[in-house]
Design an enzyme around this catalytic site. Structure first.
Site, mmCIF file in Angstrom:
data_model
loop_
_atom_site.group_PDB
_atom_site.id
_atom_site.type_symbol
_atom_site.label_atom_id
_atom_site.label_comp_id
_atom_site.label_asym_id
_atom_site.label_seq_id
_atom_site.Cartn_x
_atom_site.Cartn_y
_atom_site.Cartn_z
ATOM 1 N N ASP A 120 -7.086 3.267 -3.358
ATOM 2 C CA ASP A 120 -7.848 3.280 -2.102
ATOM 3 C C ASP A 120 -8.085 4.735 -1.707
ATOM 4 O O ASP A 120 -7.139 5.498 -1.530
ATOM 5 C CB ASP A 120 -7.040 2.558 -1.007
ATOM 6 N N SER A 144 0.856 -1.182 0.000
ATOM 7 C CA SER A 144 0.000 0.000 0.000
ATOM 8 C C SER A 144 0.893 1.233 0.000
ATOM 9 O O SER A 144 1.692 1.423 0.915
ATOM 10 C CB SER A 144 -0.884 -0.042 1.259
ATOM 11 N N LYS A 181 -1.165 -0.987 -4.433
ATOM 12 C CA LYS A 181 -2.357 -0.230 -4.048
ATOM 13 C C LYS A 181 -1.895 1.173 -3.738
ATOM 14 O O LYS A 181 -0.981 1.359 -2.936
ATOM 15 C CB LYS A 181 -3.018 -0.835 -2.817
ATOM 16 N N GLY A 235 -4.442 -4.567 5.387
ATOM 17 C CA GLY A 235 -3.596 -4.422 6.568
ATOM 18 C C GLY A 235 -3.950 -3.178 7.351
ATOM 19 O O GLY A 235 -4.677 -2.305 6.868
ATOM 20 N N LYS A 291 -10.217 -7.365 6.550
ATOM 21 C CA LYS A 291 -9.176 -7.181 7.558
ATOM 22 C C LYS A 291 -9.697 -7.849 8.817
ATOM 23 O O LYS A 291 -10.689 -7.386 9.391
ATOM 24 C CB LYS A 291 -8.968 -5.696 7.843
ATOM 25 N N ASP A 347 -14.109 -1.545 2.142
ATOM 26 C CA ASP A 347 -13.204 -1.769 3.280
ATOM 27 C C ASP A 347 -13.944 -1.318 4.545
ATOM 28 O O ASP A 347 -14.635 -2.109 5.193
ATOM 29 C CB ASP A 347 -11.898 -0.986 3.048
ATOM 30 N N GLU A 387 -11.160 1.336 -4.074
ATOM 31 C CA GLU A 387 -11.526 0.947 -2.709
ATOM 32 C C GLU A 387 -12.142 2.109 -1.941
ATOM 33 O O GLU A 387 -11.570 3.195 -1.877
ATOM 34 C CB GLU A 387 -10.265 0.432 -2.000
ATOM 35 N N LYS A 425 -2.951 5.123 -2.508
ATOM 36 C CA LYS A 425 -3.972 5.948 -1.870
ATOM 37 C C LYS A 425 -4.274 7.130 -2.796
ATOM 38 O O LYS A 425 -3.361 7.666 -3.439
ATOM 39 C CB LYS A 425 -3.455 6.461 -0.525
HETATM 40 O O1 OSB Z 1 -7.420 1.736 4.194
HETATM 41 O O2 OSB Z 1 -6.328 -0.033 3.854
HETATM 42 C C1 OSB Z 1 -6.506 1.002 4.511
HETATM 43 C C2 OSB Z 1 -3.766 1.217 7.155
HETATM 44 C C3 OSB Z 1 -4.507 1.588 8.237
HETATM 45 C C4 OSB Z 1 -5.837 1.836 8.096
HETATM 46 C C5 OSB Z 1 -6.450 1.680 6.860
HETATM 47 C C6 OSB Z 1 -5.724 1.263 5.763
HETATM 48 C C7 OSB Z 1 -4.336 1.063 5.911
HETATM 49 C C8 OSB Z 1 -3.447 0.700 4.800
HETATM 50 C C9 OSB Z 1 -2.096 0.092 5.145
HETATM 51 O O3 OSB Z 1 -3.702 0.900 3.652
HETATM 52 C C10 OSB Z 1 -2.051 -1.312 4.792
HETATM 53 C C11 OSB Z 1 -0.885 -2.022 5.452
HETATM 54 O O4 OSB Z 1 -0.958 -2.414 6.636
HETATM 55 O O5 OSB Z 1 0.118 -2.227 4.778
HETATM 56 MG MG MG Z 2 -8.631 0.667 2.670
#
Ligand code: OSB
Ligand code: MG
Length: 399
Positions: free
Chosen positions: A225, A171, A198, A336, A308, A278, A253, A200
């Site tokens: 995301d 991510s 992925k 994650g 998750k 999510d 996402e 953001k």
């Molecule tokens: O939206 O997926 C998410 C981390 C914390 C809270 C929400 C998200 C995330 C991540 C990190 O995208 C994913 C990771 O642990 O590598």
């Molecule tokens: Mg997410």
């Protein structure tokens, strides 16, 4: 044909031997991040990780100590939970497990407390607590770790996992400039050879960033995301999301509100890119509702669920979601929450199930924490080997 019946047992191991809970502790670690992480909800540089540790005793007097992880963020950015709410909720869960009143609970079991057997009997002790999924997931992790040790198997075996390796993606957080951002993408694609990226996004940092990635890497598996950054009733936001159809993305996402399922299904039905949920999926019932809504307004092939375990209250619920999705042709992957090595490893055990068919957020571009509590699971060329040691199979645990 849809099959919306929720599986009661999604193929998990059933323990029949009575286990007496002896002691419940929570180890709390403040962990410094190597690189601060920025998302649409903020920037942070350290995180508290809470590890429930539970001693279970068999009728023969053998004691097995299981450990799980609660990976909340530092403030209620992602959902209402944070390290402070998790601590409060763990107080109630611990009290339910020891049989002592919450304000007098020292974590030592009360005399005459009834034993637990299978996962249902364990969860039954604290299922009266509404919400607080991240807290519950850590406690459930401790149960599975102990049951795996008792049976000398890896947790993946108890979960019915059969894959030896799982696909691992990363991510990538937002950066202030496209150049800085592309450095991270290049490292992930060429240096790490991740199975997928992925990234953001948020309004204004979407099309230009995605275009830069696609120009350099036309073929990679790419998904975005938004962490609830778009307004699904704002025409300019909808237009931006529609434009994403031009970039061959695997999914978009959670573009809309963190608590919404219905508007995602209806307002985005005109997109060809699948929508991944999510934040708004907290349990298997929400998942069934999403499948029904996509059947009505779109196509279930355009629905993907990010599972998750900490967001949905644990592994039993995660496996129910995975199986319900698979029964209905909905793809799933494991997201994650910046877990420590323990939580990431637990996610890998879950992802060894065949129903988890897309790459998960299992690796980071640099270690998340300056000092982790164990070694990360073995990663190579976009894949992580499911640990074969008993329990979580953690190497070098410092807990
Ligand atoms: O939206 O997926 C998410 C981390 C914390 C809270 C929400 C998200 C995330 C991540 C990190 O995208 C994913 C990771 O642990 O590598
Ligand atoms: Mg997410």
């Amino acid at each position: 044909m849809s099959n919306l019946i929720i599986p009661e047992n999604p193929g998990i191991f059933i323990n029949n031997k009575p286990l007496f809970i002896r002691k419940v502790r929570v180890v709390k670690k403040r962990m410094e991040m190597t690189i601060p992480f920025e998302t649409s909800f903020g920037r942070f540089s350290s995180l508290s990780r809470l590890f429930p540790v539970i001693d279970f005793e068999t009728e023969q007097g053998d004691v097995f100590t299981g450990t799980g992880e609660c990976p909340p963020l530092d403030a209620p950015w992602y959902n209402y939970e944070c390290h402070r709410t998790v601590e409060v909720a763990l107080g109630y869960i611990s009290s339910s497990l020891t049989g002592k009143p919450v304000d007098l609970n020292d974590g030592i079991v009360a005399p005459g407390n009834s034993p637990v057997t299978d996962i249902y009997s364990f969860i039954n002790k604290y299922r009266w607590i509404v919400g607080h999924e991240i807290a519950k997931a850590g406690v459930e992790g401790a149960y599975w770790d102990a049951i795996a040790q008792m049976n000398s198997v890896p947790v993946s075996t108890l979960f019915g996992g059969t894959k030896k390796k799982v696909l691992a993606g990363t991510s990538v957080g937002l950066e202030s400039t496209i150049d800085l951002f592309m450095k991270k993408i290049e490292h992930a694609v060429e240096g790490m050879k991740v199975a997928r990226i992925k990234m953001k996004i948020k309004p204004g940092k979407d099309i230009n960033y995605i275009e830069a990635v696609r120009k350099k890497y036309p073929e990679i598996l790419l998904q975005v995301d938004a962490n609830a950054a778009y307004d699904l009733f704002k025409p300019t936001d909808i237009a931006l999301l529609k434009e994403l159809d031009n970039y061959n993305l695997t999914m978009i996402e959670q573009p809309g509100r963190n608590d919404d399922i219905m508007d995602h299904s209806r307002q985005l039905a005109g997109l060809t890119t699948p929508i991944c949920l999510d934040e708004s999926i907290l349990n298997v019932v929400h998942t069934r509702q999403a499948i029904e809504l996509w059947e009505q307004s779109s196509d279930t092939k355009k629905l993907i669920i990010n599972i998750k375990p900490p967001r949905v209250g644990g592994f039993l619920e995660s496996l129910k979601i995975a199986q319900l999705c698979s029964n209905n042709g909905v793809s799933v992957w494991c997201g994650g929450m910046y877990e420590s090595a323990l939580g990431k490893t637990a996610n890998v055990h879950f992802s060894s199930r065949i129903e988890v068919n897309l790459p998960g957020d299992h690796v980071s571009q640099a270690p998340y924490f300056k000092e982790d509590i164990a070694e990360s699971p073995v990663y190579e060329n976009g894949e992580i080997t499911v640990p074969e040691g008993i329990g979580w199979g953690l190497r070098g645990s410092k807990l």
